[in-house]
Design a protein around this motif. Structure first.
Motif, PDB file in Angstrom:
ATOM      1  N   VAL A 289       1.033  -1.673  -0.323  1.00 50.08           N
ATOM      2  CA  VAL A 289       0.278  -0.017   0.246  1.00 50.08           C
ATOM      3  C   VAL A 289       0.893   0.675  -0.011  1.00 50.08           C
ATOM      4  O   VAL A 289       2.216   1.578   0.364  1.00 50.08           O
ATOM      5  N   PRO A 290       0.691   1.802  -1.202  1.00 47.11           N
ATOM      6  CA  PRO A 290       1.594   3.691  -0.882  1.00 47.11           C
ATOM      7  C   PRO A 290       0.994   4.347  -0.394  1.00 47.11           C
ATOM      8  O   PRO A 290       0.098   4.290   0.021  1.00 47.11           O
ATOM      9  N   LEU A 291       2.266   4.835   0.904  1.00 51.63           N
ATOM     10  CA  LEU A 291       1.884   5.974   1.675  1.00 51.63           C
ATOM     11  C   LEU A 291       2.422   7.419   1.781  1.00 51.63           C
ATOM     12  O   LEU A 291       3.343   7.547   1.340  1.00 51.63           O
ATOM     13  N   ILE A 292       2.800   8.701   1.520  1.00 51.87           N
ATOM     14  CA  ILE A 292       2.763   9.638   1.837  1.00 51.87           C
ATOM     15  C   ILE A 292       2.382  10.342   3.102  1.00 51.87           C
ATOM     16  O   ILE A 292       1.258  10.033   3.977  1.00 51.87           O
ATOM     17  N   THR A 293       3.863  10.745   4.110  1.00 55.60           N
ATOM     18  CA  THR A 293       2.832  11.303   5.773  1.00 55.60           C
ATOM     19  C   THR A 293       3.165  12.782   5.066  1.00 55.60           C
ATOM     20  O   THR A 293       3.775  13.273   4.748  1.00 55.60           O
ATOM     21  N   ALA A 294       1.598  13.326   5.670  1.00 53.30           N
ATOM     22  CA  ALA A 294       1.544  15.391   5.602  1.00 53.30           C
ATOM     23  C   ALA A 294       1.172  15.509   7.138  1.00 53.30           C
ATOM     24  O   ALA A 294       0.199  15.297   7.273  1.00 53.30           O
ATOM     25  N   ALA A 295       1.826  16.974   7.304  1.00 57.62           N
ATOM     26  CA  ALA A 295       2.205  16.776   8.337  1.00 57.62           C
ATOM     27  C   ALA A 295       1.633  16.202  10.099  1.00 57.62           C
ATOM     28  O   ALA A 295       0.592  16.442  10.744  1.00 57.62           O
ATOM     29  N   SER A 296       2.295  15.005   9.562  1.00 62.01           N
ATOM     30  CA  SER A 296       2.361  13.881  10.613  1.00 62.01           C
ATOM     31  C   SER A 296       1.059  13.209  10.239  1.00 62.01           C
ATOM     32  O   SER A 296       0.410  12.159  11.121  1.00 62.01           O
ATOM     33  N   ILE A 297       0.219  13.534   9.217  1.00 63.58           N
ATOM     34  CA  ILE A 297      -1.139  12.618   9.118  1.00 63.58           C
ATOM     35  C   ILE A 297      -0.554  11.492   8.198  1.00 63.58           C
ATOM     36  O   ILE A 297       0.030  12.547   6.500  1.00 63.58           O
ATOM     37  N   THR A 298      -0.226  10.277   8.551  1.00 65.74           N
ATOM     38  CA  THR A 298      -0.247   9.190   6.777  1.00 65.74           C
ATOM     39  C   THR A 298      -1.831   8.841   6.320  1.00 65.74           C
ATOM     40  O   THR A 298      -3.012   8.976   6.695  1.00 65.74           O
ATOM     41  N   LEU A 299      -1.289   9.319   4.589  1.00 69.82           N
ATOM     42  CA  LEU A 299      -2.436   9.322   4.267  1.00 69.82           C
ATOM     43  C   LEU A 299      -2.264   8.095   3.383  1.00 69.82           C
ATOM     44  O   LEU A 299      -0.902   7.347   2.238  1.00 69.82           O
ATOM     45  N   ARG A 300      -3.196   6.765   2.794  1.00 70.29           N
ATOM     46  CA  ARG A 300      -2.855   6.124   2.272  1.00 70.29           C
ATOM     47  C   ARG A 300      -3.602   6.457   0.348  1.00 70.29           C
ATOM     48  O   ARG A 300      -4.387   7.670   0.068  1.00 70.29           O
TER      49      ARG A 300
END
Length: 252
Positions: free
Chosen positions: A71-82
């Protein structure tokens, strides 16, 4: 004797040729940044993203991608987004909060936030507010409020409500605001989907990093990257890096 001398000279020539070829081998940054990020249904992703098989100099700060259980993930402002989808041509992402992927009971009550210098929200979104720890049905100045199944948080059953309009105040102990697609909000208002489904449908983002420099670099035969010492774009060519394109470097 002449045959032996000829073979000896030939061996010397081949050895020196190999040395020259090795000395002109691809720059390691060019080779590394030529690779694409691939995870699950997300394929062939390059600059400004980096991560996994792409070193940090292959992309911009704030664009690190991870691959967890395919599952690809990115972190934005401490929130992990799928990551549900990426469109490099439109500089657009479709993402969903990872902490709501299994249910609507988060471990932490974090509102969704972004680094506005990197990303901006796409159009056609609406805020969904989840209300936790309400002693009774919240009194809000509009009727669009839904009762959700209780959450078991910190050993306690917590009442949960959701509303698809901006709240002027928080009538409960805790709340979390998450953007959702306008189409999902309308379907939720009409009881056509659940809150959980609306969250899993995600929301759109667009990144603010221009692709113009990268396109020029690629057109000149280079790989796009970033100089973290100068905080500037870098174009990695087969033999050496340059600030603009491979065609602009000395001797090109």
């Amino acid at each position: 004797m002449e045959t032996t001398t000829f073979i000896f000279l030939l061996l010397i020539f081949l050895t020196s040729s190999n040395i020259r070829t090795s000395s002109c081998a691809d720059d390691y940054r060019y080779a590394n940044c030529s690779q694409a990020f691939e995870c699950g249904n997300i394929q062939n992703i390059g600059y400004p993203f980096w991560g996994i098989n792409r070193a940090d100099y292959c992309g911009q700060p704030g664009f690190e991608l991870k691959c967890q259980d395919n599952v690809p993930l990115i972190t934005a402002a401490s929130i992990t987004l799928r990551i549900l989808d990426i469109s490099p041509e439109n500089q657009a992402l479709m993402v969903a909060r990872e902490d709501f992927n299994s249910n609507i009971c988060p471990h932490h009550f974090y509102n969704t936030s972004l680094d506005s210098t990197i990303f901006r929200y796409a159009s056609e979104l609406r805020n969904l507010t989840l209300l936790y720890g309400c002693s009774s049905v919240p009194k809000v100045p509009f009727p669009e409020i839904l009762r959700e199944p209780d959450c078991f948080i910190n050993g306690t059953n917590v009442k949960v409500f959701c509303v698809t309009r901006n709240l002027p105040f928080n009538p409960c102990n805790s709340s979390v605001t998450v953007p959702i697609l306008e189409t999902s909000a309308e379907a939720l208002d009409n009881n056509e989907i659940t809150t959980y489904e609306a969250l899993r449908n995600g929301f759109g983002l667009q990144w603010r990093i221009s692709n113009d420099q990268c396109e020029n670099c690629i057109d000149s035969g280079g790989s796009c990257g970033f100089n973290r010492t100068t905080n500037e774009f870098a174009c990695f060519c087969q033999d050496q890096p340059t600030a603009i394109s491979c065609s602009s470097r000395p001797g090109a």
